[in-house]
Write an enzyme that holds these catalytic residues in place. Structure first.
Site, PDB file in Angstrom:
ATOM      1  N   ARG A  34      -0.658   4.104  10.535  1.00 41.48           N
ATOM      2  CA  ARG A  34      -1.744   4.395   9.597  1.00 41.48           C
ATOM      3  C   ARG A  34      -2.961   4.835  10.400  1.00 41.48           C
ATOM      4  NH1 ARG A  34      -1.742  -0.399   5.022  1.00 41.48           N
ATOM      5  NH2 ARG A  34       0.500  -0.382   4.613  1.00 41.48           N
ATOM      6  N   ASP A  90       7.377   0.108   3.909  1.00 41.18           N
ATOM      7  CA  ASP A  90       6.395  -0.777   4.521  1.00 41.18           C
ATOM      8  C   ASP A  90       6.962  -2.168   4.797  1.00 41.18           C
ATOM      9  OD1 ASP A  90       4.081  -1.866   5.456  1.00 41.18           O
ATOM     10  OD2 ASP A  90       3.056  -1.920   3.529  1.00 41.18           O
ATOM     11  N   HIS A 132       5.469  -6.481   6.692  1.00 45.26           N
ATOM     12  CA  HIS A 132       4.816  -7.638   6.085  1.00 45.26           C
ATOM     13  C   HIS A 132       5.552  -8.881   6.556  1.00 45.26           C
ATOM     14  CE1 HIS A 132       1.810  -6.000   3.367  1.00 45.26           C
ATOM     15  NE2 HIS A 132       2.648  -5.030   3.029  1.00 45.26           N
ATOM     16  N   TYR A 181       6.576 -10.147  -0.662  1.00 39.56           N
ATOM     17  CA  TYR A 181       7.065  -9.295   0.419  1.00 39.56           C
ATOM     18  C   TYR A 181       8.481  -9.642   0.850  1.00 39.56           C
ATOM     19  CZ  TYR A 181       2.257  -7.754   0.549  1.00 39.56           C
ATOM     20  OH  TYR A 181       1.035  -7.240   0.204  1.00 39.56           O
ATOM     21  N   ARG A 185     -10.905  -0.585  -4.268  1.00 40.95           N
ATOM     22  CA  ARG A 185     -10.579  -2.007  -4.403  1.00 40.95           C
ATOM     23  C   ARG A 185     -10.832  -2.630  -3.044  1.00 40.95           C
ATOM     24  NH1 ARG A 185      -5.010  -3.101  -3.301  1.00 40.95           N
ATOM     25  NH2 ARG A 185      -4.033  -1.280  -2.388  1.00 40.95           N
ATOM     26  N   TYR A 217     -10.549  -5.701  -0.421  1.00 41.62           N
ATOM     27  CA  TYR A 217      -9.870  -6.925   0.008  1.00 41.62           C
ATOM     28  C   TYR A 217     -10.899  -7.886   0.578  1.00 41.62           C
ATOM     29  CZ  TYR A 217      -5.280  -4.672  -0.290  1.00 41.62           C
ATOM     30  OH  TYR A 217      -4.133  -4.055  -0.728  1.00 41.62           O
ATOM     31  N   ASP A 260      -9.934  -8.232  -4.204  1.00 42.34           N
ATOM     32  CA  ASP A 260      -8.563  -8.700  -4.027  1.00 42.34           C
ATOM     33  C   ASP A 260      -8.535  -9.823  -2.997  1.00 42.34           C
ATOM     34  OD1 ASP A 260      -5.877  -9.094  -3.642  1.00 42.34           O
ATOM     35  OD2 ASP A 260      -5.376  -6.966  -3.530  1.00 42.34           O
ATOM     36  N   GLU A 305      -8.434  -9.990  -8.371  1.00 41.13           N
ATOM     37  CA  GLU A 305      -6.987 -10.092  -8.189  1.00 41.13           C
ATOM     38  C   GLU A 305      -6.624 -11.246  -7.253  1.00 41.13           C
ATOM     39  OE1 GLU A 305      -4.391  -6.757  -8.596  1.00 41.13           O
ATOM     40  OE2 GLU A 305      -3.851  -6.936  -6.482  1.00 41.13           O
ATOM     41  N   HIS A 316      -0.055 -10.137  -8.977  1.00 40.81           N
ATOM     42  CA  HIS A 316       1.200  -9.416  -8.748  1.00 40.81           C
ATOM     43  C   HIS A 316       2.348 -10.103  -9.486  1.00 40.81           C
ATOM     44  CE1 HIS A 316      -0.299  -7.022  -5.303  1.00 40.81           C
ATOM     45  NE2 HIS A 316      -1.151  -8.027  -5.207  1.00 40.81           N
ATOM     46  N   THR A 319       1.204  -1.587  -5.151  1.00 45.31           N
ATOM     47  CA  THR A 319       1.768  -0.839  -4.034  1.00 45.31           C
ATOM     48  C   THR A 319       1.986  -1.761  -2.853  1.00 45.31           C
ATOM     49  OG1 THR A 319       1.403   1.127  -2.665  1.00 45.31           O
ATOM     50  CG2 THR A 319      -0.483  -0.299  -2.991  1.00 45.31           C
ATOM     51  N   THR A 320       2.832  -1.329  -1.926  1.00 45.77           N
ATOM     52  CA  THR A 320       2.772  -1.888  -0.590  1.00 45.77           C
ATOM     53  C   THR A 320       2.235  -0.841   0.378  1.00 45.77           C
ATOM     54  OG1 THR A 320       3.969  -3.005   1.149  1.00 45.77           O
ATOM     55  CG2 THR A 320       5.138  -1.259   0.062  1.00 45.77           C
ATOM     56  N   ARG A 378      -3.870  -5.774   7.238  1.00 46.79           N
ATOM     57  CA  ARG A 378      -3.603  -4.344   7.395  1.00 46.79           C
ATOM     58  C   ARG A 378      -4.661  -3.698   8.279  1.00 46.79           C
ATOM     59  NH1 ARG A 378       0.809  -5.493   6.547  1.00 46.79           N
ATOM     60  NH2 ARG A 378       1.644  -3.474   5.957  1.00 46.79           N
TER      61      ARG A 378
HETATM   62  C1  LMR Z   1      -0.603  -2.703   2.324  1.00 47.49           C
HETATM   63  O1  LMR Z   1       0.407  -2.647   3.018  1.00 47.49           O
HETATM   64  O2  LMR Z   1      -1.637  -2.099   2.587  1.00 47.49           O
HETATM   65  C2  LMR Z   1      -0.561  -3.569   1.125  1.00 47.49           C
HETATM   66  O3  LMR Z   1       0.723  -4.036   0.932  1.00 47.49           O
HETATM   67  C3  LMR Z   1      -1.529  -4.647   1.357  1.00 47.49           C
HETATM   68  C4  LMR Z   1      -1.483  -5.679   0.316  1.00 47.49           C
HETATM   69  O4  LMR Z   1      -0.917  -6.733   0.595  1.00 47.49           O
HETATM   70  O5  LMR Z   1      -2.012  -5.470  -0.783  1.00 47.49           O
HETATM   71 MG    MG Z   2       2.151  -3.138   2.251  1.00 44.18          MG
END
Ligand code: LMR
Ligand code: MG
Length: 385
Positions: A15, A42, A45, A90, A162, A164, A193, A219, A244, A294-295, A380
């Site tokens: 990334r 992804d 995790h 995950y 959003r 975190y 989040d 969240e 989630h 999403t992940t 992340r």
């Molecule tokens: C990510 O990989 O960026 C997301 O899965 C992060 C998350 O846990 O929301």
């Molecule tokens: Mg992810």
């Protein structure tokens, strides 16, 4: 058309300024020249292990060879029997199931010569607004870096973000206040989040402390599976609460306790398009609104999310899949497109995605956990030395 083989290719994609994530690209081979594409997205995790790819490919061939791709119900039955829902967001079983399920739907739609959303009941919208992620700040330097990133994405037309929060609350608060001061009403904070990092009381205290900054929803403001914590947060805070949904039972429990306003439904966390539709059905029956979670997938996984988002009436909130903008490279000829902060559904049959063999080869390599730490993985973010 019959499935004749399963090809799995592991890839690693960095990334921008962040961690490198492993994915498994799925190709379902057939007795025609059609190939179904999927993605186990992804896999970086926790827990910190990877599975054995040749062994998995052999297992999937045992389960799938000879099936007609239009037998999506039978595919789901076999996958569910062999990769059961674990109730953890995950869990690696859900990634495996998801990758195969997407490929089967892609193939089924290609057999019929239709875009995938047609098989899901047709389009109810032509694009979805996306909430761009601001990853959890771990250092002072992250705050300025994130503000610069927001500035750039606002210029590109993103309106929703959003944020975190929950590791270093002082840094989180600084980011939120500086972002509001600097960007004013141009910026809509879709959500805070907490990623299940804090107990409900601590999460609520922080959410109240920054309430004047303004945000749409909160969240995951309680530990994993803490349904009483969610109920507490929903009673105490004046904004909608989302969580989630990663198993059927969890969805039913959330409804029974009336613990949330919003279901975060991701194709990956629930293990594919087939189980995602079941969660949307529960949400609709319970009159909950949904966002597509999403992940952070590559284009194939994001295309799956886009088709689902186009076809599910309950998915009315700004959604999260933005992987193709986070990763520095992809494995398809034409990545999914974002226009003015909205995810467009790709054109063409099936998902509308085509693997690029050169790009696939360029990113191919064994999955690995070297060069990372548990905190960097959860947040992340690359650890800043
Ligand atoms: C990510 O990989 O960026 C997301 O899965 C992060 C998350 O846990 O929301
Ligand atoms: Mg992810």
């Amino acid at each position: 058309t019959r499935i004749t083989g399963v090809r799995l290719t592991t890839v690693n994609t960095p990334r921008h300024n962040s961690i490198t994530c492993g994915h498994v690209m799925v190709e379902l081979l057939t007795d025609t020249d059609l190939v179904g594409l999927g993605e186990m997205s992804d896999l970086q995790h926790l827990p910190r292990f990877h599975f054995d790819i040749p062994e998995l490919a052999a297992t999937l061939e045992d389960l799938l060879i000879g099936l007609d791709p239009l037998q999506t119900t039978e595919v789901e039955r076999r996958l569910e029997a062999n990769f059961p829902q674990a109730g953890y967001i995950y869990d690696k079983s859900r990634a495996i199931k998801c990758g195969v399920d997407i490929a089967v739907w892609d193939l089924a739609a290609k057999v019929l010569g239709l875009p995938l959303y047609q098989l899901l009941g047709g389009q109810v919208r032509d694009s979805v607004p996306i909430a761009y992620p601001v990853f959890r700040q771990q250092s002072e330097a992250d705050v300025e870096r994130n503000l610069t990133m927001v500035d750039r994405r606002l210029d590109e037309g993103f309106e929703f973000f959003r944020v975190y929060v929950g590791r270093d609350l002082a840094l989180d608060e600084r980011f939120l206040r500086e972002a509001r001061d600097r960007f004013g009403d141009r910026l809509t904070i879709k959500s805070l989040d907490f990623s299940n990092l804090l107990d409900a009381k601590s999460a609520c205290s922080f959410a109240e402390r920054v309430a004047d900054v303004g945000y749409g929803l909160v969240e995951a403001p309680a530990p994993n599976h803490d349904i009483r914590g969610l109920v507490y947060a929903r009673d105490r805070l004046h904004v909608p609460i989302s969580e989630h949904v990663y198993s059927n039972r969890w969805a039913l429990d959330l409804v029974a306790a009336d613990a949330v306003d919003v279901f975060n439904v991701s194709v990956i966390a629930i293990g594919g398009i087939t189980p995602a539709r079941r969660i949307f059905a529960i949400a609709e029956a319970a009159e909950k609104t949904c966002l597509i979670g999403t992940t952070q997938e590559l284009s194939i996984g994001t295309a799956a999310a886009a088709h689902v988002a186009m076809a599910m009436p309950a998915a009315t909130l700004p959604s999260d899949p933005v992987g193709p903008l986070l990763y520095t490279r992809d494995v398809v000829r034409e990545p999914v497109r974002y226009e003015k902060g909205r995810l467009r559904v790709p054109e063409g049959h099936g998902l509308g995605m085509e693997l690029d063999p050169d790009l696939l080869a360029a990113s191919a390599g064994p999955l690995t956990w070297r060069h990372t730490t548990a905190d960097a993985v959860v947040d992340r973010q690359q650890v800043t030395p």
